[in-house]
Design a protein around this motif. Structure first.
Motif, PDB file in Angstrom:
ATOM      1  N   ALA A 135     -36.005  12.781  17.694  1.00 34.19           N
ATOM      2  CA  ALA A 135     -35.203  13.940  18.057  1.00 34.19           C
ATOM      3  C   ALA A 135     -34.419  13.667  19.337  1.00 34.19           C
ATOM      4  N   ALA A 154     -32.535  18.583  21.325  1.00 33.47           N
ATOM      5  CA  ALA A 154     -33.367  19.163  20.269  1.00 33.47           C
ATOM      6  C   ALA A 154     -34.803  19.318  20.753  1.00 33.47           C
ATOM      7  N   ARG A 168     -36.936  22.757  21.093  1.00 31.41           N
ATOM      8  CA  ARG A 168     -38.263  22.946  20.493  1.00 31.41           C
ATOM      9  C   ARG A 168     -39.254  23.434  21.548  1.00 31.41           C
TER      10      ARG A 168
END
Length: 194
Positions: A2, A6, A10
């Motif tokens: 990722a 990102a 998260r």
């Protein structure tokens, strides 16, 4: 792998869900607002709505995630049980960490109450409970318990009731409950007395 953005997204999403799991028991379901959630998670209010379509959507995801986590612990108790009696013991032992006044118990009590007025939440909780009840019923059937699905429903309703009673300050004797619930999971089918 990722991207860093990102991964940050998260992490923020997880902080928001964790904040909701803390705030619902502390303040009650209706008192959890965008501002309060953002403050607890250490983000701006606009970030809350960037990650979730609404506060109810965030609260639903938080409580359903916690319910799934608790039920996965009960699944582990089933995996380690060789007999239906041992399964009942394991399920009841997994409850020992919940006093009725702890964060998880209060979260579930608040969620059940909110579900009386929120059809989507009620359906999601019912789905999680139904999935577990089916797994438990299959397990009981594989271990020779007659009326396995119905027995699973009664055992799980008893467990839910025990948690609710603990929230009211009543703490039924778990050993006596275990005796009764073990009788329900007896594998030998007996003729009723005539």
């Amino acid at each position: 792998m990722a991207s860093p953005a990102a991964e940050r997204g998260r992490e923020v999403r997880e902080r928001l869900l964790a904040a909701a799991v803390e705030l619902i028991p502390e303040r009650g379901w209706p008192a959890v607002s965008t501002r309060v959630l953002a403050e607890r998670a250490g983000v701006t209010p606009s970030v809350v709505h960037y990650h979730f379509s609404s506060i109810p959507a965030l609260l639903h995801e938080a409580v359903i995630g916690r319910m799934r986590a608790v039920l996965s612990e009960v699944d582990k108790a089933l995996d380690g049980a060789g007999t239906p009696a041992a399964a009942v013991e394991g399920i009841l032992a997994s409850l020992d960490q919940y006093s009725g006044g702890d964060q998880t118990s209060l979260l579930f009590i608040e969620a059940y109450l909110a579900a009386t007025r929120d059809d989507e939440l009620r359906e999601r909780i019912a789905a999680v409970a139904g999935e577990f009840r089916q797994r438990f019923g299959r397990w009981l059937g594989e271990h020779g318990v007659p009326a396995a699905a119905e027995t699973a429903a009664v055992v799980m309703a008893s467990v839910d009731g025990l948690l609710l009673h603990r929230g009211l300050g009543s703490d039924p004797d778990t050993a006596q409950l275990a005796t009764v619930l073990r009788r329900l999971t007896t594998t030998a089918s007996k003729e009723p007395p005539r």
